[in-house]
Design a protein around this motif. Structure first.
Motif, PDB file in Angstrom:
ATOM      1  N   ILE A 150      13.852   9.738 -23.900  1.00 13.99           N
ATOM      2  CA  ILE A 150      12.557  10.082 -23.309  1.00 13.99           C
ATOM      3  C   ILE A 150      12.750  10.733 -21.947  1.00 13.99           C
ATOM      4  O   ILE A 150      12.092  11.728 -21.608  1.00 13.99           O
ATOM      5  CB  ILE A 150      11.686   8.815 -23.193  1.00 13.99           C
ATOM      6  N   MET A 151      13.672  10.185 -21.162  1.00 12.23           N
ATOM      7  CA  MET A 151      13.937  10.757 -19.852  1.00 12.23           C
ATOM      8  C   MET A 151      14.509  12.165 -19.966  1.00 12.23           C
ATOM      9  O   MET A 151      14.161  13.066 -19.192  1.00 12.23           O
ATOM     10  CB  MET A 151      14.899   9.857 -19.087  1.00 12.23           C
ATOM     11  N   GLU A 152      15.374  12.381 -20.935  1.00 10.63           N
ATOM     12  CA  GLU A 152      16.013  13.680 -21.085  1.00 10.63           C
ATOM     13  C   GLU A 152      15.073  14.745 -21.622  1.00 10.63           C
ATOM     14  O   GLU A 152      15.408  15.931 -21.577  1.00 10.63           O
ATOM     15  CB  GLU A 152      17.246  13.554 -21.987  1.00 10.63           C
ATOM     16  N   ILE A 153      13.915  14.340 -22.158  1.00 11.56           N
ATOM     17  CA  ILE A 153      12.928  15.327 -22.576  1.00 11.56           C
ATOM     18  C   ILE A 153      12.504  16.178 -21.386  1.00 11.56           C
ATOM     19  O   ILE A 153      12.214  17.383 -21.521  1.00 11.56           O
ATOM     20  CB  ILE A 153      11.706  14.631 -23.221  1.00 11.56           C
ATOM     21  N   LEU A 154      12.480  15.570 -20.212  1.00 10.32           N
ATOM     22  CA  LEU A 154      12.090  16.300 -19.005  1.00 10.32           C
ATOM     23  C   LEU A 154      13.002  17.492 -18.750  1.00 10.32           C
ATOM     24  O   LEU A 154      12.560  18.524 -18.242  1.00 10.32           O
ATOM     25  CB  LEU A 154      12.119  15.348 -17.803  1.00 10.32           C
ATOM     26  N   ALA A 155      14.284  17.367 -19.122  1.00  7.97           N
ATOM     27  CA  ALA A 155      15.223  18.465 -18.915  1.00  7.97           C
ATOM     28  C   ALA A 155      14.923  19.647 -19.826  1.00  7.97           C
ATOM     29  O   ALA A 155      15.360  20.769 -19.546  1.00  7.97           O
ATOM     30  CB  ALA A 155      16.655  17.985 -19.145  1.00  7.97           C
ATOM     31  N   GLY A 156      14.183  19.410 -20.897  1.00  8.32           N
ATOM     32  CA  GLY A 156      13.865  20.498 -21.826  1.00  8.32           C
ATOM     33  C   GLY A 156      12.563  21.212 -21.530  1.00  8.32           C
ATOM     34  O   GLY A 156      12.220  22.181 -22.218  1.00  8.32           O
ATOM     35  N   ILE A 157      11.814  20.744 -20.531  1.00  5.23           N
ATOM     36  CA  ILE A 157      10.561  21.421 -20.184  1.00  5.23           C
ATOM     37  C   ILE A 157      10.888  22.744 -19.492  1.00  5.23           C
ATOM     38  O   ILE A 157      11.671  22.774 -18.537  1.00  5.23           O
ATOM     39  CB  ILE A 157       9.705  20.539 -19.263  1.00  5.23           C
ATOM     40  N   PRO A 158      10.312  23.866 -19.925  1.00  4.85           N
ATOM     41  CA  PRO A 158      10.593  25.154 -19.261  1.00  4.85           C
ATOM     42  C   PRO A 158      10.211  25.110 -17.789  1.00  4.85           C
ATOM     43  O   PRO A 158       9.190  24.526 -17.406  1.00  4.85           O
ATOM     44  CB  PRO A 158       9.717  26.146 -20.043  1.00  4.85           C
ATOM     45  N   THR A 159      11.038  25.711 -16.960  1.00  2.00           N
ATOM     46  CA  THR A 159      10.793  25.660 -15.525  1.00  2.00           C
ATOM     47  C   THR A 159       9.531  26.412 -15.130  1.00  2.00           C
ATOM     48  O   THR A 159       8.928  26.098 -14.098  1.00  2.00           O
ATOM     49  CB  THR A 159      11.997  26.225 -14.760  1.00  2.00           C
ATOM     50  N   VAL A 160       9.133  27.391 -15.928  1.00  2.00           N
ATOM     51  CA  VAL A 160       7.886  28.090 -15.606  1.00  2.00           C
ATOM     52  C   VAL A 160       6.699  27.139 -15.743  1.00  2.00           C
ATOM     53  O   VAL A 160       5.725  27.211 -14.967  1.00  2.00           O
ATOM     54  CB  VAL A 160       7.715  29.337 -16.509  1.00  2.00           C
ATOM     55  N   VAL A 161       6.783  26.215 -16.691  1.00  2.00           N
ATOM     56  CA  VAL A 161       5.735  25.206 -16.845  1.00  2.00           C
ATOM     57  C   VAL A 161       5.734  24.271 -15.642  1.00  2.00           C
ATOM     58  O   VAL A 161       4.675  23.917 -15.102  1.00  2.00           O
ATOM     59  CB  VAL A 161       5.932  24.421 -18.153  1.00  2.00           C
ATOM     60  N   LEU A 162       6.922  23.875 -15.191  1.00  2.00           N
ATOM     61  CA  LEU A 162       7.015  23.022 -14.005  1.00  2.00           C
ATOM     62  C   LEU A 162       6.492  23.747 -12.765  1.00  2.00           C
ATOM     63  O   LEU A 162       5.890  23.125 -11.883  1.00  2.00           O
ATOM     64  CB  LEU A 162       8.463  22.596 -13.779  1.00  2.00           C
ATOM     65  N   GLY A 163       6.702  25.052 -12.699  1.00  2.00           N
ATOM     66  CA  GLY A 163       6.183  25.818 -11.575  1.00  2.00           C
ATOM     67  C   GLY A 163       4.671  25.808 -11.527  1.00  2.00           C
ATOM     68  O   GLY A 163       4.065  25.611 -10.458  1.00  2.00           O
ATOM     69  N   PHE A 164       4.025  26.015 -12.673  1.00  2.00           N
ATOM     70  CA  PHE A 164       2.567  25.965 -12.704  1.00  2.00           C
ATOM     71  C   PHE A 164       2.049  24.547 -12.471  1.00  2.00           C
ATOM     72  O   PHE A 164       0.983  24.363 -11.876  1.00  2.00           O
ATOM     73  CB  PHE A 164       2.060  26.504 -14.046  1.00  2.00           C
ATOM     74  N   PHE A 165       2.804  23.541 -12.924  1.00  2.52           N
ATOM     75  CA  PHE A 165       2.431  22.160 -12.637  1.00  2.52           C
ATOM     76  C   PHE A 165       2.459  21.905 -11.132  1.00  2.52           C
ATOM     77  O   PHE A 165       1.546  21.266 -10.577  1.00  2.52           O
ATOM     78  CB  PHE A 165       3.378  21.206 -13.364  1.00  2.52           C
ATOM     79  N   ALA A 166       3.490  22.404 -10.464  1.00  7.15           N
ATOM     80  CA  ALA A 166       3.590  22.228  -9.015  1.00  7.15           C
ATOM     81  C   ALA A 166       2.429  22.915  -8.303  1.00  7.15           C
ATOM     82  O   ALA A 166       1.855  22.360  -7.347  1.00  7.15           O
ATOM     83  CB  ALA A 166       4.922  22.780  -8.507  1.00  7.15           C
ATOM     84  N   LEU A 167       2.078  24.109  -8.747  1.00  2.46           N
ATOM     85  CA  LEU A 167       1.070  24.896  -8.054  1.00  2.46           C
ATOM     86  C   LEU A 167      -0.338  24.374  -8.303  1.00  2.46           C
ATOM     87  O   LEU A 167      -1.156  24.290  -7.382  1.00  2.46           O
ATOM     88  CB  LEU A 167       1.182  26.362  -8.493  1.00  2.46           C
ATOM     89  N   ASN A 168      -0.650  24.028  -9.539  1.00  4.47           N
ATOM     90  CA  ASN A 168      -2.025  23.728  -9.912  1.00  4.47           C
ATOM     91  C   ASN A 168      -2.342  22.244 -10.030  1.00  4.47           C
ATOM     92  O   ASN A 168      -3.524  21.870 -10.025  1.00  4.47           O
ATOM     93  CB  ASN A 168      -2.362  24.400 -11.251  1.00  4.47           C
ATOM     94  N   ALA A 169      -1.345  21.393 -10.134  1.00  4.29           N
ATOM     95  CA  ALA A 169      -1.595  19.956 -10.268  1.00  4.29           C
ATOM     96  C   ALA A 169      -1.104  19.179  -9.060  1.00  4.29           C
ATOM     97  O   ALA A 169      -1.848  18.386  -8.471  1.00  4.29           O
ATOM     98  CB  ALA A 169      -0.930  19.431 -11.547  1.00  4.29           C
ATOM     99  N   LEU A 170       0.149  19.391  -8.668  1.00  4.11           N
ATOM    100  CA  LEU A 170       0.719  18.598  -7.582  1.00  4.11           C
ATOM    101  C   LEU A 170       0.252  19.085  -6.210  1.00  4.11           C
ATOM    102  O   LEU A 170      -0.018  18.277  -5.321  1.00  4.11           O
ATOM    103  CB  LEU A 170       2.246  18.629  -7.672  1.00  4.11           C
TER     104      LEU A 170
END
Length: 315
Positions: free
Chosen positions: A127-147
């Motif tokens: 479950i923890m390693e699933i985070l490593a498979g999330i595309p970084t572009v998705v993490l970028g939009f998460f940082a900008l619009n959610a965090l």
């Protein structure tokens, strides 16, 4: 059949088994050689692709100005080629990422290796390693619009952070590399011989003492390797800092609440095909890329030396 006959039969079958296994061994060896050769040739190709444009850039721009200049505005009418703003922003965002990732990753690894049951480990680690498979572009939009909105709401007094800022980019990069550090560190701790743990428990050590004073020191080479790998990934991350970190590079800033361009963000933003090939502005992309390559190379060289040093101590 007697024991002697069985031994003779096994001895006679030995050469036959070895002869049958040789073609497969040859094929596997050849594939490994090809894989190693491709890796080496790829590295050589990267270096060769950087050298030409970088040398052309430094024929027009002083190396001293490039390293020490406080403005990076190659696409402005008032052109400056001081890479210091990009370097400082890269190091700041990477420092935030490591500050977040190291305690979380190492703590997760210690829990999985020393405290979690087998069933919990088999469940939690994937479950923890699933985070490593999330595309970084998705993490970028998460940082900008959610965090980032949450960060702006809880910011203590004064002006809130800019819409794009290095702090939120660094935090999300830290979250991104937690699985890398945790997984590699847990593998290193799990490889520590059980006898070391049993010896510590025989001396009336607690579980915490065994984990922190026996297992972690014995696995330090693998833990250091995980830290360096996470650091290298944060240093070379592109999409998160491009989306959430900002693109300002006309001055050096140490304020994490401001947006600023990192080296990878500049390369991604400028290298979109708008600049004519062979121009000085185009060659500046390769100069920044070469500097980033040097940073990564030095970091890996230092890490290899550290890993070998610690490995000699605990072998």
């Amino acid at each position: 059949m007697s024991t002697v006959d069985t031994a003779r039969g096994a001895a006679g079958a030995g050469p036959s088994l070895r002869r049958r296994s040789r073609p497969l061994e040859i094929i596997i060896t050849a594939l490994l050689v090809v894989a190693a050769t491709v890796s080496v040739l790829t590295t050589i190709g990267i270096v060769m692709s950087l050298v030409g444009p970088t040398l052309g850039f430094f024929q027009e721009v002083s190396f001293v100005e490039f390293i020490t200049g406080g403005k990076w505005t190659p696409t402005f009418s008032d052109k400056h080629y001081g890479v210091l703003p990009l370097v400082v922003s890269t190091l700041l965002s990477t420092a935030v990422a490591i500050t977040i990732a190291v305690p979380l990753g190492l703590g997760s690894a210690i829990y999985l290796a020393e405290y979690a049951s087998d069933s919990a480990r088999r469940t939690l680690k994937p479950i923890m390693e699933i985070l490593a498979g999330i595309p970084t572009v998705v993490l970028g939009f998460f940082a900008l619009n959610a965090l980032n909105p949450i960060l702006r709401d809880i910011w203590p007094g004064g002006e809130p952070p800019e819409f794009q800022n290095l702090l939120v980019a660094g935090v999300v990069m830290g979250i991104m590399i937690v699985p890398t550090i945790a997984s590699l560190s847990e593998d290193a701790m799990s490889a520590v011989p059980r006898s070391l743990r049993e010896g510590a428990y025989a001396l009336a050590s607690s579980k915490r003492q065994v984990a922190m004073k026996v297992v972690v020191p014995a696995a330090i080479s693998g833990i250091v390797a995980s830290f360096v790998l996470g650091l290298s990934r944060a240093l070379g991350e592109t999409m998160i800092v491009t989306i959430a970190g900002g693109l300002r590079s006309d001055r050096v800033t140490f304020d994490l609440s401001e947006g600023a361009a990192t080296m990878t963000a500049f390369i991604a933003n400028i290298g979109q095909g708008d600049l004519p090939v062979g121009t000085l502005d185009y060659d500046s992309i390769f100069a920044v890329g070469a500097l980033l390559f040097v940073f990564t190379f030095v970091l890996n060289a230092v890490s290899i030396r550290m890993v070998r040093k610690f490995r000699e101590v605990y072998e």
